[in-house]
Motif scaffolding. Structure first.
Motif, PDB file in Angstrom:
ATOM      1  N   LYS A  86      -8.722 -30.999  -2.241  1.00 28.93           N
ATOM      2  CA  LYS A  86     -10.151 -30.688  -2.277  1.00 28.93           C
ATOM      3  C   LYS A  86     -11.141 -31.798  -2.807  1.00 28.93           C
ATOM      4  O   LYS A  86     -12.058 -32.211  -2.188  1.00 28.93           O
ATOM      5  N   LEU A  87     -10.403 -32.507  -3.855  1.00 30.62           N
ATOM      6  CA  LEU A  87     -11.004 -33.840  -4.466  1.00 30.62           C
ATOM      7  C   LEU A  87     -10.928 -34.992  -3.371  1.00 30.62           C
ATOM      8  O   LEU A  87     -11.941 -35.528  -3.233  1.00 30.62           O
ATOM      9  N   LEU A  88     -10.020 -35.055  -2.544  1.00 22.04           N
ATOM     10  CA  LEU A  88      -9.866 -36.028  -1.656  1.00 22.04           C
ATOM     11  C   LEU A  88     -10.855 -35.978  -0.720  1.00 22.04           C
ATOM     12  O   LEU A  88     -11.542 -36.760  -0.112  1.00 22.04           O
ATOM     13  N   LEU A  89     -11.073 -34.668  -0.169  1.00 19.96           N
ATOM     14  CA  LEU A  89     -12.106 -34.334   0.792  1.00 19.96           C
ATOM     15  C   LEU A  89     -13.570 -34.730   0.225  1.00 19.96           C
ATOM     16  O   LEU A  89     -14.600 -35.200   0.889  1.00 19.96           O
ATOM     17  N   LEU A  90     -13.777 -34.175  -1.109  1.00 22.86           N
ATOM     18  CA  LEU A  90     -14.998 -34.636  -1.814  1.00 22.86           C
ATOM     19  C   LEU A  90     -15.286 -36.247  -1.798  1.00 22.86           C
ATOM     20  O   LEU A  90     -16.406 -36.729  -1.524  1.00 22.86           O
ATOM     21  N   THR A  91     -14.073 -36.897  -1.934  1.00 20.88           N
ATOM     22  CA  THR A  91     -14.198 -38.292  -2.123  1.00 20.88           C
ATOM     23  C   THR A  91     -14.605 -38.761  -0.893  1.00 20.88           C
ATOM     24  O   THR A  91     -15.308 -39.884  -0.590  1.00 20.88           O
ATOM     25  N   ALA A  92     -13.870 -38.546   0.221  1.00 16.97           N
ATOM     26  CA  ALA A  92     -14.435 -38.745   1.640  1.00 16.97           C
ATOM     27  C   ALA A  92     -15.719 -38.495   1.963  1.00 16.97           C
ATOM     28  O   ALA A  92     -16.610 -39.337   2.648  1.00 16.97           O
ATOM     29  N   ALA A  93     -16.474 -37.377   1.534  1.00 14.35           N
ATOM     30  CA  ALA A  93     -17.829 -37.205   1.580  1.00 14.35           C
ATOM     31  C   ALA A  93     -18.750 -38.078   0.987  1.00 14.35           C
ATOM     32  O   ALA A  93     -19.968 -38.623   1.056  1.00 14.35           O
ATOM     33  N   LEU A  94     -18.227 -38.472  -0.158  1.00 12.85           N
ATOM     34  CA  LEU A  94     -18.818 -39.276  -1.103  1.00 12.85           C
ATOM     35  C   LEU A  94     -18.671 -40.754  -0.094  1.00 12.85           C
ATOM     36  O   LEU A  94     -19.923 -41.735  -0.297  1.00 12.85           O
ATOM     37  N   ASN A  95     -17.878 -41.213   0.276  1.00 12.01           N
ATOM     38  CA  ASN A  95     -17.579 -42.319   0.990  1.00 12.01           C
ATOM     39  C   ASN A  95     -18.579 -42.459   2.336  1.00 12.01           C
ATOM     40  O   ASN A  95     -19.044 -43.425   2.639  1.00 12.01           O
ATOM     41  N   LEU A  96     -18.766 -41.208   2.939  1.00 12.19           N
ATOM     42  CA  LEU A  96     -19.615 -40.929   3.978  1.00 12.19           C
ATOM     43  C   LEU A  96     -20.992 -41.533   3.517  1.00 12.19           C
ATOM     44  O   LEU A  96     -21.507 -42.266   4.242  1.00 12.19           O
ATOM     45  N   PHE A  97     -21.740 -40.824   2.208  1.00  8.98           N
ATOM     46  CA  PHE A  97     -22.938 -40.835   2.004  1.00  8.98           C
ATOM     47  C   PHE A  97     -23.176 -42.192   1.039  1.00  8.98           C
ATOM     48  O   PHE A  97     -24.372 -42.739   1.193  1.00  8.98           O
ATOM     49  N   MET A  98     -22.553 -42.575   0.339  1.00 11.17           N
ATOM     50  CA  MET A  98     -22.636 -43.643  -0.708  1.00 11.17           C
ATOM     51  C   MET A  98     -21.925 -44.785  -0.373  1.00 11.17           C
ATOM     52  O   MET A  98     -22.646 -45.902  -0.119  1.00 11.17           O
ATOM     53  N   ALA A  99     -20.435 -45.021  -0.286  1.00 11.25           N
ATOM     54  CA  ALA A  99     -19.891 -46.116   0.197  1.00 11.25           C
ATOM     55  C   ALA A  99     -20.318 -46.964   1.356  1.00 11.25           C
ATOM     56  O   ALA A  99     -20.264 -48.138   1.505  1.00 11.25           O
ATOM     57  N   ALA A 100     -20.526 -45.930   2.404  1.00  9.39           N
ATOM     58  CA  ALA A 100     -20.862 -46.467   3.804  1.00  9.39           C
ATOM     59  C   ALA A 100     -22.195 -47.208   3.919  1.00  9.39           C
ATOM     60  O   ALA A 100     -22.513 -48.001   4.527  1.00  9.39           O
ATOM     61  N   MET A 101     -23.272 -46.397   2.886  1.00  9.24           N
ATOM     62  CA  MET A 101     -24.451 -47.001   2.694  1.00  9.24           C
ATOM     63  C   MET A 101     -24.221 -48.520   2.286  1.00  9.24           C
ATOM     64  O   MET A 101     -24.891 -49.464   2.470  1.00  9.24           O
ATOM     65  N   PHE A 102     -23.493 -48.739   1.341  1.00  7.15           N
ATOM     66  CA  PHE A 102     -23.314 -50.018   0.485  1.00  7.15           C
ATOM     67  C   PHE A 102     -22.799 -51.019   1.719  1.00  7.15           C
ATOM     68  O   PHE A 102     -23.409 -52.370   1.858  1.00  7.15           O
ATOM     69  N   THR A 103     -21.746 -50.741   2.290  1.00  8.27           N
ATOM     70  CA  THR A 103     -21.084 -51.746   3.428  1.00  8.27           C
ATOM     71  C   THR A 103     -22.104 -51.920   4.689  1.00  8.27           C
ATOM     72  O   THR A 103     -22.046 -53.041   4.998  1.00  8.27           O
TER      73      THR A 103
END
Length: 423
Positions: free
Chosen positions: A222-239
């Motif tokens: 579940k935590l990995l899926l939440l991390t994926a969601a963070l990558n969707l909204f935050m990390a991808a915004m940075f890149t």
């Protein structure tokens, strides 16, 4: 009895990683900047980045299975030599193919990386003993960050004054030197007998990794899926967002954007340096504070964009914000990665770490394409895009905090490298 962190084999692996990751950072920065400069479109830029990330999502599980079945040393050696050869071949083709060849090169390099990274992640616990594991993970991240600090700066300088060709030469040399260094590396390895066909073996190995995550550690999944969601909204915004904001929105040079990439690396280095001390005080179950710290950094970033009338002032705020954000995310990454390595048996390390990579990066392509589209909409203020990213990221961080509360620290169950060699 204590063990040195910088033993012979860990030192060789780190030096090899410095060479390999530096070449990767220079290449990645220059190729991305080339795509953005040639197209001038954030949508095309985001789409190419998204497509180039797909191999990491799809290929990582297979790379993990390979890392548990074949000597991890020879995986690293072979793939570094193959990467050098690939850069040499595409260097010739780029003269005729331009942007299309660059996009294909980025795609191929990510395929190779999807098989390379699980071998490195699964090797660290075998080369670092006991309490050194946290420091070793921090050191690997610091090396990655140092490459990301120097790579964009040197890459921006070379690309700005000489174009793409010197970048390809530097990349070729770095990967060739890394592979040669790794020839002298020794990583403990016990060959497992294969009693079934290749396809049944892949199905069986993948199934065991999924059972480990689904049934033995469901909260981790579940935590990995939440991390994926963070990558969707935050990390991808940075890149996608940072190069667009600096190069297009603020109208600053490629060299200045290189320093933004460098600031991200400085933040990661700070996080790696602090990891050893922080992990003595913060358990994995309490590490959500670092996720909150990272998401809250989007607020000053949005304020900097609102003040685009003074580009250099906005640029300064971006630099400081990026350092703090990456420091927080690195601290969380080191704590989480060490926890996973401790609770995962050695014979499953490659597969489990590869599935972790797959889950955490699966949202990157979608996020990169999404932000490429949003930043490319005429009349849509980037502050609106960043506001949506900030709110979504904050909500996900709250959900991650609830999930992390269910974790309790476990004792390592994996055998130490010395035990493997003695067997």
């Amino acid at each position: 009895m204590g063990y040195k962190l910088f033993n012979r084999d860990f030192t060789i692996m780190i030096v090899g990683q410095i060479m390999s990751l530096f070449g990767n950072a220079v290449m990645r920065f220059a190729l991305s900047l080339y795509v953005l400069d040639q197209t001038g479109s954030s949508a095309v830029f985001g789409m190419i980045l998204a497509i180039s990330m797909i191999p990491m999502v799809v290929g990582a599980p297979f790379g993990g299975i390979l890392a548990d079945r074949i000597s991890r040393k020879w995986i690293m050696v072979a793939l570094d030599y193959i990467t050098a050869l690939t850069i040499g071949i595409f260097g010739i083709l780029i003269q005729a193919g331009g942007i299309t060849v660059v996009a294909v090169l980025m795609f191929v390099l990510m395929i190779i990386q999807s098989f390379y990274q699980p071998a490195v992640q699964a090797s660290v616990p075998l080369l670092a003993q006991g309490e050194n594991l946290v420091r070793a993970n921090g050191m690997v991240i610091q090396v990655n960050a140092l490459a990301n600090l120097l790579g964009p700066i040197i890459g921006g300088f070379l690309y700005g004054f000489f174009g793409l060709w010197p970048i390809l030469i530097v990349g070729f040399g770095c990967f060739f030197a890394s592979a040669t260094m790794e020839l002298f590396l020794h990583i403990p390895f016990v060959r497992r007998e294969r009693k079934q066909g290749i396809f049944k073996m892949i199905k069986s190995d993948a199934g065991s990794a999924m059972r480990f995550l689904l049934h033995e550690n469901p909260s981790m999944l579940k935590l990995l899926l939440l991390t994926a969601a963070l990558n969707l909204f935050m990390a991808a915004m940075f890149t996608v967002g940072l190069p667009y904001l600096v190069r297009i929105f603020l109208g600053l040079s490629g060299q200045l954007y290189g320093f933004v990439e460098g600031a991200m690396a400085v933040g990661s280095i700070m996080g790696g340096l602090l990891a050893g001390a922080v992990t003595k005080k913060v358990r994995f179950s309490g590490s959500s504070k670092f996720l909150f710290g990272a998401t809250l950094c989007l607020a000053p970033l949005g304020l900097a964009v609102m003040g685009n009338g003074t580009p250099l002032a906005s640029y300064g705020v971006i630099l400081v914000t990026v350092v703090v954000c990456l420091c927080c995310t690195t601290l969380f990454t080191v704590i989480a990665q060490t926890f996973i390595q401790k609770v995962t048996p050695n014979e499953m390390l490659g597969k489990v770490m590869a599935f972790v990579t797959m889950f955490c990066t699966c949202a990157y392509p979608l996020g990169q394409a999404m932000y490429g589209f949003l930043f490319g909409i005429d009349g849509l203020n980037p502050v609106v895009v960043m506001g949506v990213a900030g709110i979504a990221s904050l909500l996900i961080a709250f959900a991650a905090r609830r999930t992390l509360k269910r974790f309790s620290e476990k004792q390592p169950v994996m055998p130490k490298a010395k035990e493997i060699m003695d067997s």
